[in-house]
Write a protein that holds these residues in place. Sequence first.
Motif, short mmCIF file in Angstrom:
data_model
loop_
_atom_site.label_atom_id
_atom_site.label_comp_id
_atom_site.label_asym_id
_atom_site.label_seq_id
_atom_site.Cartn_x
_atom_site.Cartn_y
_atom_site.Cartn_z
N ALA A 90 0.83 -1.20 0.00
CA ALA A 90 0.00 0.00 0.00
C ALA A 90 0.87 1.26 0.00
O ALA A 90 0.64 2.18 -0.79
CB ALA A 90 -0.93 -0.01 1.21
N ALA A 91 1.87 1.27 0.87
CA ALA A 91 2.74 2.44 0.95
C ALA A 91 3.48 2.65 -0.36
O ALA A 91 3.64 3.78 -0.82
CB ALA A 91 3.72 2.29 2.11
N SER A 92 3.92 1.54 -0.98
CA SER A 92 4.65 1.65 -2.24
C SER A 92 3.77 2.21 -3.34
O SER A 92 4.19 3.05 -4.14
CB SER A 92 5.18 0.28 -2.67
OG SER A 92 6.05 -0.21 -1.69
N ILE A 93 2.53 1.73 -3.39
CA ILE A 93 1.62 2.23 -4.43
C ILE A 93 1.35 3.71 -4.21
O ILE A 93 1.32 4.50 -5.15
CB ILE A 93 0.31 1.42 -4.44
CG1 ILE A 93 0.60 -0.02 -4.88
CG2 ILE A 93 -0.69 2.05 -5.38
CD1 ILE A 93 -0.60 -0.92 -4.89
N PHE A 94 1.21 4.07 -2.94
CA PHE A 94 1.00 5.49 -2.64
C PHE A 94 2.18 6.32 -3.15
O PHE A 94 2.01 7.34 -3.81
CB PHE A 94 0.83 5.68 -1.14
CG PHE A 94 0.55 7.09 -0.76
CD1 PHE A 94 -0.73 7.56 -0.76
CD2 PHE A 94 1.58 7.94 -0.42
CE1 PHE A 94 -0.99 8.87 -0.44
CE2 PHE A 94 1.34 9.25 -0.10
CZ PHE A 94 0.04 9.72 -0.10
#
Lengths: 328, 307
Positions: free
Chosen positions: B227-231
């Motif tokens: 999730a953090a990476s996609i953000f």
Amino acid sequence: MAQTAEAVRAEDRPRPEPGPDRSPPRRRKPTPYLLIAPTLLLLAVVLLWPVGQMVWNSLHAYSTRHLLPAGPAPGWNGFAHYTHLLSDPFFWHVLRNTVAVCALMVGITMVLGTLVGLLLHKLPKWFSTIVAVGMMLAWATPAISASLIFRWLFLPERGLANVLLDGMPDWLVGSGWLDYSWFLEPLSLFTVLILVIVWQSFPFVAVSVLAGLKSVPGELYEAARVDGAGAWRSFWSITFPMLRPLFSLLLVLQIIWDLRVFTQLYILANGFQNTSVYLLSYYIYQQGFSASPPNYGMGSAIAVVMTAMILAVSAYYLRIMIRQGETR
Amino acid sequence: MSTAAPRRTGTPRTGGTRRRLSRGLRRTGLYAAGTAVLVFAVFPVYWMVSTALKPVSEIFARQPRLLPGAPTLDHFDRVVNGQLIPGVNFWQFLANSLFVTLGSVAVAAVMSLLAAVAIARFRFRLRTGLILLLMLIQMVPMEAMIISIFINFRHLQDVSGVQLLGNLTGIVIVYTAVALPITIMMLRGFVAAVPRELEEAAAIDGAGNWTVFWQILMPLVAPGLVAASIFAFITAWNEFIVALTFLGRSTENYTLPLTLSYYFGRFGTEWGAIMAASTLLTIPVMIFFLFVQRRMVAGLTMGAVKG
């Protein structure tokens, strides 16, 4: 999140007498510092240092010739940039426009987003999911694409907006809607700008409010209805007080995001010639990279003003965060 | 409340028909409002795609049509196989964009995981200071710092010969730094949620720190990391002002948003191609958004909403 923070704190309390056979893995002291070292280093060099640099720049006469390896060092300029700004009607014009445009963006986004959040809460699940997915399209559209879409929608002659508005009385805009140009005058350009920003940011508010509403116990509304409270009344007596922290947070975030609008204006204004549509971020950029010669000192002074405004708002955000226990 | 009460107590007496009627009206109203919101949200995106698929004659028709009459992929063909900027083709811009986004995401993921473990698992003197710094630093607008960052990179170039302007390395560095605060704050919750007993049990069974990290922590933190990476990916993919400032005239290094803005500046009447390129820029973000939308709400409002 608050719960997990709580749990961590409980874990960290010294345990009463660990048994001799079961010694908890004691972590060595330097470990956390090693773990955060890369992050700290990068943030300090790339983001923190420039903040100080910005203040320093604003107190110096600084232009491209000072950038040359053989060039002179930037000269101390005291507060000349600031005093110039304070007495410059153009700066006040830009500041006023920034505050007004930001206030409108934030106000419309918050009201619309909240209304849509309430609406989604009332709609049956299948329909609210469809609307939410649709809103995500607006939210996910990159700023550049969104600005280009609206530039195209509001294009004179062939833009869809003008074709649709052609039925409106011509005297509203002088010489007819079809060739009305939205991107020349501040009032009309800012109207489109506000529309782009609201279009992109209301979904976030709506989805957040919807998530918040799910945490409000339904019995409260039930009780209010029995007491004869209408929708308006139960919003202000139940929803708003219950979700107050969320609303403050959304408000602060929106203000911070909308004060710094740049990309959308860059596309809509299409260049730096039209000074009447400048906002603070635009003015900074123009001073630094479009004026000839660039005036880094003046640009930085404006940047300091903008940063001060945003940090003042952020202080409130930090207070909310600290109160929620996010810093523990 | 005093004004509303009498009106309400009167309702039951009027009987069921009227109530049912008003409930039906209410429902219709809700659906109508929902449809209006849906149209407002979707229409501009629809118009982008629809314009991209129309032949030029339809794009500039006196009476615009909602649907493309004779859909064509000509504009997409021109964007992908032609040259948006003379001498550079689309694949180069795509490669540039992918390099800066994936590069910054990879570095930010590793660094933020380390920092998140430090914050969630250790108490140390700088801890609260670090958290405050992370919160504050993401508030300082890039628009304000851009002049200083540019000057710093110029100085670095003069002093050490390290070239960070006009190429993609400098951009990766800045994007990584910008992504860090929010990715760390997102990951922190995930790390904290991993029961410490689990790690301790593994340690008792003889697992080393490294094994504990890969076998216990990683699988549980992975969703957060994604999730953090996609953000971070979305932020970097959309970023404009840093690319605009750093890349200047080195068009062969342009990222997609910058290419689009450049093309619009030069060929501002080619709306078919502009909308086709905008569509291509938008698609990856939309796909990723489907995955992280809920996380994003939680990440941005950090606990005020349990998303």
